[in-house]
Design a protein around this motif. Sequence first.
Motif, PDB file in Angstrom:
ATOM      1  N   PHE A   1       2.149  12.400 -12.405  1.00  0.00           N
ATOM      2  CA  PHE A   1       1.200  12.556 -11.421  1.00  0.00           C
ATOM      3  C   PHE A   1       0.010  11.296 -11.658  1.00  0.00           C
ATOM      4  CE2 PHE A   1      -2.752  14.033  -9.300  1.00  0.00           C
ATOM      5  CZ  PHE A   1      -2.233  14.139  -8.228  1.00  0.00           C
ATOM      6  N   ASN A   2      -0.283  10.544 -10.635  1.00  0.00           N
ATOM      7  CA  ASN A   2      -1.498   9.901 -10.649  1.00  0.00           C
ATOM      8  C   ASN A   2      -0.998   8.592 -11.360  1.00  0.00           C
ATOM      9  OD1 ASN A   2      -3.812   8.575  -9.701  1.00  0.00           O
ATOM     10  ND2 ASN A   2      -5.147   9.757 -11.164  1.00  0.00           N
ATOM     11  N   SER A   3       0.271   8.080 -11.434  1.00  0.00           N
ATOM     12  CA  SER A   3       0.639   7.131 -12.108  1.00  0.00           C
ATOM     13  C   SER A   3       1.168   5.931 -11.325  1.00  0.00           C
ATOM     14  CB  SER A   3       1.642   7.361 -13.318  1.00  0.00           C
ATOM     15  OG  SER A   3       2.637   7.752 -13.009  1.00  0.00           O
TER      16      SER A   3
ATOM     17  N   GLU B   1      -4.804  14.427  -5.060  1.00  0.00           N
ATOM     18  CA  GLU B   1      -4.399  15.885  -4.680  1.00  0.00           C
ATOM     19  C   GLU B   1      -4.907  15.979  -3.208  1.00  0.00           C
ATOM     20  OE1 GLU B   1      -5.787  15.898  -9.001  1.00  0.00           O
ATOM     21  OE2 GLU B   1      -6.326  14.828  -7.121  1.00  0.00           O
ATOM     22  N   LYS B   2      -5.865  15.497  -2.554  1.00  0.00           N
ATOM     23  CA  LYS B   2      -5.858  15.404  -1.234  1.00  0.00           C
ATOM     24  C   LYS B   2      -4.800  14.692  -0.498  1.00  0.00           C
ATOM     25  CE  LYS B   2     -10.968  15.285  -1.287  1.00  0.00           C
ATOM     26  NZ  LYS B   2     -12.298  14.592  -0.993  1.00  0.00           N
ATOM     27  N   VAL B   3      -4.507  13.828  -1.116  1.00  0.00           N
ATOM     28  CA  VAL B   3      -3.162  12.874  -0.388  1.00  0.00           C
ATOM     29  C   VAL B   3      -2.020  13.804  -0.370  1.00  0.00           C
ATOM     30  CG1 VAL B   3      -1.744  11.060  -0.591  1.00  0.00           C
ATOM     31  CG2 VAL B   3      -3.970  10.726  -0.834  1.00  0.00           C
ATOM     32  N   LEU B   4      -1.777  14.549  -1.441  1.00  0.00           N
ATOM     33  CA  LEU B   4      -0.444  15.296  -1.695  1.00  0.00           C
ATOM     34  C   LEU B   4      -0.857  16.515  -0.741  1.00  0.00           C
ATOM     35  CD1 LEU B   4       1.937  16.059  -3.375  1.00  0.00           C
ATOM     36  CD2 LEU B   4       0.506  17.089  -5.133  1.00  0.00           C
ATOM     37  N   ASP B   5      -1.794  17.174  -0.605  1.00  0.00           N
ATOM     38  CA  ASP B   5      -1.752  18.140   0.312  1.00  0.00           C
ATOM     39  C   ASP B   5      -1.564  17.945   1.755  1.00  0.00           C
ATOM     40  OD1 ASP B   5      -2.689  21.175   0.539  1.00  0.00           O
ATOM     41  OD2 ASP B   5      -4.377  20.267   1.725  1.00  0.00           O
TER      42      ASP B   5
ATOM     43  N   PRO C   1      10.173  -7.718 -16.479  1.00  0.00           N
ATOM     44  CA  PRO C   1       8.867  -7.399 -16.426  1.00  0.00           C
ATOM     45  C   PRO C   1       8.655  -6.303 -15.473  1.00  0.00           C
ATOM     46  CG  PRO C   1       9.416  -9.848 -16.196  1.00  0.00           C
ATOM     47  CD  PRO C   1      10.534  -9.106 -16.169  1.00  0.00           C
ATOM     48  N   HIS C   2       7.684  -5.261 -16.096  1.00  0.00           N
ATOM     49  CA  HIS C   2       7.386  -4.172 -15.149  1.00  0.00           C
ATOM     50  C   HIS C   2       6.153  -3.367 -15.777  1.00  0.00           C
ATOM     51  CE1 HIS C   2       9.811  -2.207 -18.407  1.00  0.00           C
ATOM     52  NE2 HIS C   2       9.241  -1.211 -18.356  1.00  0.00           N
ATOM     53  N   GLY C   3       5.340  -2.765 -14.910  1.00  0.00           N
ATOM     54  CA  GLY C   3       4.477  -1.934 -15.733  1.00  0.00           C
ATOM     55  C   GLY C   3       3.893  -0.521 -14.995  1.00  0.00           C
ATOM     56  N   VAL C   4       3.207  -0.016 -15.724  1.00  0.00           N
ATOM     57  CA  VAL C   4       3.006   1.424 -15.509  1.00  0.00           C
ATOM     58  C   VAL C   4       1.393   1.647 -15.754  1.00  0.00           C
ATOM     59  CG1 VAL C   4       3.140   3.981 -15.845  1.00  0.00           C
ATOM     60  CG2 VAL C   4       5.045   2.525 -16.154  1.00  0.00           C
ATOM     61  N   ILE C   5       0.854   1.992 -14.565  1.00  0.00           N
ATOM     62  CA  ILE C   5      -0.810   2.396 -14.777  1.00  0.00           C
ATOM     63  C   ILE C   5      -0.958   3.675 -14.694  1.00  0.00           C
ATOM     64  CG2 ILE C   5      -3.214   1.873 -13.774  1.00  0.00           C
ATOM     65  CD1 ILE C   5      -1.966  -0.800 -12.930  1.00  0.00           C
ATOM     66  N   ASP C   6      -1.402   4.614 -15.808  1.00  0.00           N
ATOM     67  CA  ASP C   6      -1.915   5.992 -15.508  1.00  0.00           C
ATOM     68  C   ASP C   6      -3.214   6.173 -14.953  1.00  0.00           C
ATOM     69  OD1 ASP C   6       0.621   6.689 -16.862  1.00  0.00           O
ATOM     70  OD2 ASP C   6      -0.072   6.157 -18.528  1.00  0.00           O
ATOM     71  N   SER C   7      -3.492   7.373 -14.342  1.00  0.00           N
ATOM     72  CA  SER C   7      -4.724   7.716 -13.930  1.00  0.00           C
ATOM     73  C   SER C   7      -5.413   6.434 -13.094  1.00  0.00           C
ATOM     74  CB  SER C   7      -5.604   8.213 -15.175  1.00  0.00           C
ATOM     75  OG  SER C   7      -4.964   9.170 -15.760  1.00  0.00           O
ATOM     76  N   LEU C   8      -4.529   6.193 -11.895  1.00  0.00           N
ATOM     77  CA  LEU C   8      -5.070   4.994 -11.329  1.00  0.00           C
ATOM     78  C   LEU C   8      -6.142   5.210 -10.323  1.00  0.00           C
ATOM     79  CD1 LEU C   8      -4.442   1.880 -10.386  1.00  0.00           C
ATOM     80  CD2 LEU C   8      -2.998   2.935  -8.808  1.00  0.00           C
ATOM     81  N   PHE C   9      -6.054   6.499  -9.684  1.00  0.00           N
ATOM     82  CA  PHE C   9      -7.032   6.708  -8.758  1.00  0.00           C
ATOM     83  C   PHE C   9      -7.961   7.939  -9.326  1.00  0.00           C
ATOM     84  CE2 PHE C   9      -3.432   5.599  -6.691  1.00  0.00           C
ATOM     85  CZ  PHE C   9      -3.880   4.598  -5.459  1.00  0.00           C
ATOM     86  N   VAL C  10      -9.222   8.050  -8.744  1.00  0.00           N
ATOM     87  CA  VAL C  10     -10.302   8.905  -9.148  1.00  0.00           C
ATOM     88  C   VAL C  10      -9.626  10.124  -9.096  1.00  0.00           C
ATOM     89  CG1 VAL C  10     -11.986   7.341  -8.525  1.00  0.00           C
ATOM     90  CG2 VAL C  10     -11.456   8.924  -7.057  1.00  0.00           C
ATOM     91  N   ASP C  11     -10.460  11.257  -9.693  1.00  0.00           N
ATOM     92  CA  ASP C  11      -9.854  12.357  -9.821  1.00  0.00           C
ATOM     93  C   ASP C  11     -10.045  13.056  -8.433  1.00  0.00           C
ATOM     94  OD1 ASP C  11      -9.071  12.482 -12.558  1.00  0.00           O
ATOM     95  OD2 ASP C  11     -10.895  13.562 -13.238  1.00  0.00           O
ATOM     96  N   GLY C  12      -9.233  13.935  -7.989  1.00  0.00           N
ATOM     97  CA  GLY C  12      -9.357  14.698  -6.717  1.00  0.00           C
ATOM     98  C   GLY C  12      -8.797  13.785  -5.404  1.00  0.00           C
ATOM     99  N   PHE C  13      -8.556  12.426  -5.540  1.00  0.00           N
ATOM    100  CA  PHE C  13      -8.314  11.728  -4.412  1.00  0.00           C
ATOM    101  C   PHE C  13      -6.786  12.217  -4.012  1.00  0.00           C
ATOM    102  CE2 PHE C  13      -6.661   7.682  -2.635  1.00  0.00           C
ATOM    103  CZ  PHE C  13      -6.964   8.112  -1.074  1.00  0.00           C
TER     104      PHE C  13
END
Length: 602
Positions: free
Chosen positions: A198-200, A26-30, A12-24
């Motif tokens: 990205f964002n998964s 990107e700020k964490v990454l920066d 059992p495992h899962g993948v969720i795509d586009s979990l966070f709102v756009d832009g958030f």
Amino acid sequence: YKKSYCTATPYPHGVIDSLFVDGFLEKVLDEIKQNSKVKFKESDLFRVYQSIDLGNIKNDSKMAKELPSLMKLKSALYSSTYRSFVEQITNLEPNTLTDQVDCAANCHTKGCHLLCHDDVIGTRKVSYIIYLTDPDTAWTDEDGGRLELYDNFDEEKDDDDDDDDNKKGKSDKDEAIISNNGRKVPGVIPCKTILPTFNSLAYFVVTPGVSFHSVQEVFCDRPRLSIQGWYHAKEAPSDIENATLNRLKSTAKGEDTEGSFMPLRQIVDNGNEKKAPAVAAAAAASSKDDDESLSPFDKSYLAKFLNPTYLQDKYIDEIRECFENESSVQLRHFFNEEWSSKVKSATSLMDENDKLGKDHRRPSSSSVEYDVGVSDKWIPVGPAHKQRFLEYVGDDDDDVEDDTKDDSPSSTAGSLLCSMKRSVFESDAFGRWLKSVTSLGMPEGHRGRVRRFRPGLDYTVAHYGILTTSSVLDATMCFVAGKGDQCKYDEETGDLIGSDDDAIWDSGDVGGFECYIAADEGEGEENEADDEYNEDNDTKLLSVSASDNTLSLVYRDPGTMRFVKYVGSGAPSSRWDLSLEYSVIDDDDDDDEEEEEKEDSE
């Protein structure tokens, strides 16, 4: 999410795509790129850059103020609301997960990797990875860095079955590697991979002997950034002793050695001992010690294969002095030009046909690439949490003088190496040569393999199962791309000079080196597992770089483990080797026994 999670394979495992709102994110990454410090870590299991545990960053600290979005992410991930969500999608009972924060930012650059393990340490319950790869240019198969998942098997070993295949692995990649105690083990290769988009979010419940996974090597020049973390339960799992990191430390000595020692072969010709008449007559009347001395016939026989330098008394004395001082020695250009050229031609052709080494790079993560080089004679050896490489299992009757019966590159390279192993390293003449250059007793037996470590795929991991119950002499004959010359270093800076194949291997950046480390005290007991990114407990005793046509002799005591570091995709070639162990008794031990017997008689 819960339904797809519960029905996913291989566990059992899962993948969720586009979990966070756009832009958030990107700020964490920066923020991570600009303000987070990472530390390079490397061991037999991994190569990675890692930040400090985010749980150790206080909310009112200077670092927290420099990482506001990351701190906001951490708070959200470990909030009661989100933990409840994780419990639901992983089919856990409510309130299973505690508020313990356990996560860090990981950066896998080109060549970085994490080998197969199950993530079970202490009270860890759920593992998760939030991918922070380049948001502007999509991550692709060619970039590597996939999350690799392994199927698991539980097969009982037949106690009456002494077949070495039970320890070496099976030729079919989908079959289990038989465990000595019936516990679950991973297959040799992953059966599913997940792209770090990205964002998964990738996640799974960590389960001893089940949740086997690894991080594929990163092939590209872009960093594979991620937040790696765990949710903890109140108690450790009841079967935590089956966790891979525990098992690597609790395996009994000798459990994973390569079978029984076999006697050395006598060199024969037409059914008679192949010795010159004068030598044979002298041997008939000599003592046992004289029989174990390197004879003119031995030198004549070995001269067909070895560099003549290593058969001269002067250099034998020099080698012995070095070995007595260091307990190890590396002998370059060991085989003569005729035999080293044969090996170079055969192995280079096979690498070229398999598109491995040099300018080749594994183009995708399909199952086909994991099988590269596999045939009925070159079989993959596992299980993956301990090792992965190809072993040659061709017929024992391959003739060293007739290595072209099957002219395929695979068969030619394998049969040639196998024949050299049998004709040289398994011969009594070579045993007497070893006695001369090491001051150890005449080898009482040998065991070993013909191995191929493919770039971007293969390795061995240090574990207690390879510890021996008595001291052995390791003889490892290595063949790789390069000239096998001694590399030079700048006297002032200590930097490696040059960028040829020899320098690439010697740098260690592409792995392939054999490393000896001291086992912790109390091996074989129930030791607490270390963090998979913990490198502090490795006590390195010796590291031997891969070098073409080079023989490494190492006297290994029962408290020493060894491993071949994962061979990176940037390696100039496969690492081909003949890996042998000899059962020997130190001459000093013989002297001590004779002295004790003398004292007893008095």
